[in-house]
Design a protein around this motif. Sequence first.
Motif, PDB file in Angstrom:
ATOM      1  N   TYR A 250      36.000  36.234  30.706  1.00  0.00           N
ATOM      2  CA  TYR A 250      37.061  35.214  31.551  1.00  0.00           C
ATOM      3  C   TYR A 250      38.119  35.017  30.843  1.00  0.00           C
ATOM      4  O   TYR A 250      38.981  34.649  30.241  1.00  0.00           O
ATOM      5  CB  TYR A 250      36.998  34.388  32.072  1.00  0.00           C
TER       6      TYR A 250
ATOM      7  N   CYS B 109      42.075  35.967  30.910  1.00  0.00           N
ATOM      8  CA  CYS B 109      42.286  35.479  31.039  1.00  0.00           C
ATOM      9  C   CYS B 109      43.181  33.823  30.109  1.00  0.00           C
ATOM     10  O   CYS B 109      43.805  33.129  30.631  1.00  0.00           O
ATOM     11  CB  CYS B 109      41.822  34.133  32.216  1.00  0.00           C
TER      12      CYS B 109
ATOM     13  N   SER C 111      32.483  36.767  38.730  1.00  0.00           N
ATOM     14  CA  SER C 111      32.629  35.648  39.972  1.00  0.00           C
ATOM     15  C   SER C 111      33.819  34.828  39.775  1.00  0.00           C
ATOM     16  O   SER C 111      34.644  34.007  40.426  1.00  0.00           O
ATOM     17  CB  SER C 111      31.552  34.525  40.288  1.00  0.00           C
TER      18      SER C 111
ATOM     19  N   PHE D 197      36.877  36.462  38.897  1.00  0.00           N
ATOM     20  CA  PHE D 197      38.001  37.195  38.755  1.00  0.00           C
ATOM     21  C   PHE D 197      38.084  37.419  40.661  1.00  0.00           C
ATOM     22  O   PHE D 197      37.137  37.570  41.570  1.00  0.00           O
ATOM     23  CB  PHE D 197      37.401  38.496  38.335  1.00  0.00           C
ATOM     24  N   ASP D 198      38.884  37.195  41.436  1.00  0.00           N
ATOM     25  CA  ASP D 198      39.706  37.750  42.595  1.00  0.00           C
ATOM     26  C   ASP D 198      38.380  38.940  42.487  1.00  0.00           C
ATOM     27  O   ASP D 198      39.086  39.687  41.668  1.00  0.00           O
ATOM     28  CB  ASP D 198      41.034  37.825  42.777  1.00  0.00           C
ATOM     29  N   SER D 199      37.544  38.762  43.170  1.00  0.00           N
ATOM     30  CA  SER D 199      36.934  40.728  44.239  1.00  0.00           C
ATOM     31  C   SER D 199      37.606  42.030  44.164  1.00  0.00           C
ATOM     32  O   SER D 199      37.649  42.935  44.091  1.00  0.00           O
ATOM     33  CB  SER D 199      36.049  40.604  45.085  1.00  0.00           C
ATOM     34  N   ALA D 200      39.361  41.440  44.542  1.00  0.00           N
ATOM     35  CA  ALA D 200      40.167  42.453  45.801  1.00  0.00           C
ATOM     36  C   ALA D 200      40.954  42.673  44.251  1.00  0.00           C
ATOM     37  O   ALA D 200      41.183  44.067  44.348  1.00  0.00           O
ATOM     38  CB  ALA D 200      40.630  41.912  46.236  1.00  0.00           C
ATOM     39  N   THR D 201      41.311  41.591  44.157  1.00  0.00           N
ATOM     40  CA  THR D 201      42.557  42.579  42.866  1.00  0.00           C
ATOM     41  C   THR D 201      42.287  42.200  41.305  1.00  0.00           C
ATOM     42  O   THR D 201      42.956  42.720  40.468  1.00  0.00           O
ATOM     43  CB  THR D 201      43.515  41.430  43.098  1.00  0.00           C
TER      44      THR D 201
ATOM     45  N   ALA E 240      42.236  39.609  39.710  1.00  0.00           N
ATOM     46  CA  ALA E 240      43.029  38.696  38.780  1.00  0.00           C
ATOM     47  C   ALA E 240      42.272  36.922  38.591  1.00  0.00           C
ATOM     48  O   ALA E 240      41.208  36.731  39.365  1.00  0.00           O
ATOM     49  CB  ALA E 240      44.133  38.151  40.078  1.00  0.00           C
ATOM     50  N   CYS E 241      42.363  36.740  37.991  1.00  0.00           N
ATOM     51  CA  CYS E 241      41.924  35.445  37.570  1.00  0.00           C
ATOM     52  C   CYS E 241      42.104  33.921  38.489  1.00  0.00           C
ATOM     53  O   CYS E 241      42.682  33.759  38.753  1.00  0.00           O
ATOM     54  CB  CYS E 241      42.373  35.117  36.079  1.00  0.00           C
ATOM     55  N   LEU E 242      40.829  33.507  38.560  1.00  0.00           N
ATOM     56  CA  LEU E 242      40.942  33.073  39.891  1.00  0.00           C
ATOM     57  C   LEU E 242      41.347  31.456  38.587  1.00  0.00           C
ATOM     58  O   LEU E 242      40.897  31.089  37.854  1.00  0.00           O
ATOM     59  CB  LEU E 242      39.552  32.415  39.981  1.00  0.00           C
TER      60      LEU E 242
END
Length: 190
Positions: free
Chosen positions: A43, A47, A178, A180-184, A186-188
């Motif tokens: 991360y 990010c 975990s 990160f967005d699993s689809a994109t 992107a940084c959660l």
Amino acid sequence: MRIQVSIAVAALLASGGGGNPLSNPDPVANPPGEGGQKLSFRYFQKCINVIYDTPLPVNQGGVVSTNTCGSGGCHDTSTGTGGALRVVQRATEVDLTATAVDVARTTDMYKNFYSSQGATVIGSPPESRLLAKPLLTVLHGGGQIFASADDENAKRIAFWIGRPMPQGQDEFSEAGNSMFDSATGACLTQ
């Protein structure tokens, strides 16, 4: 004169709470670390490190300018004057699928990670200087970087600090995926 000295000695003894009031205070007993957990390197490099190289508004007593955290005069590892946090500008991302852990730990990205983790209280974003200083909740010679905790960069830092890797796993743990967005990818932030 003798009465004044006696009064002064009596006052010192009364304020000392016992023992010798002229000696050093008792040593501070800090509690041991809570579990030795690490923050996610995965991360961090995707990010958090990017924040250091991004030009951001800097509010110094109402005068707003733009600078990067990793710039010379701020936190640059060579020419920075900004305290313990040191940043190697434009550190290259480490491919964790192709790089051995011992090699990853020698990279500039890991140096930035290690320095950043040192400015945190793992698991407690509000107590971490990495977040408190740019929010100006504690003194930051570099001014206010994030106007509020709702700033997207502040949210990323808080999320990273607040979610250490599981007990017994190192900073390279795949548990970091975990975050990160699993689809994109992107940084959660929540």
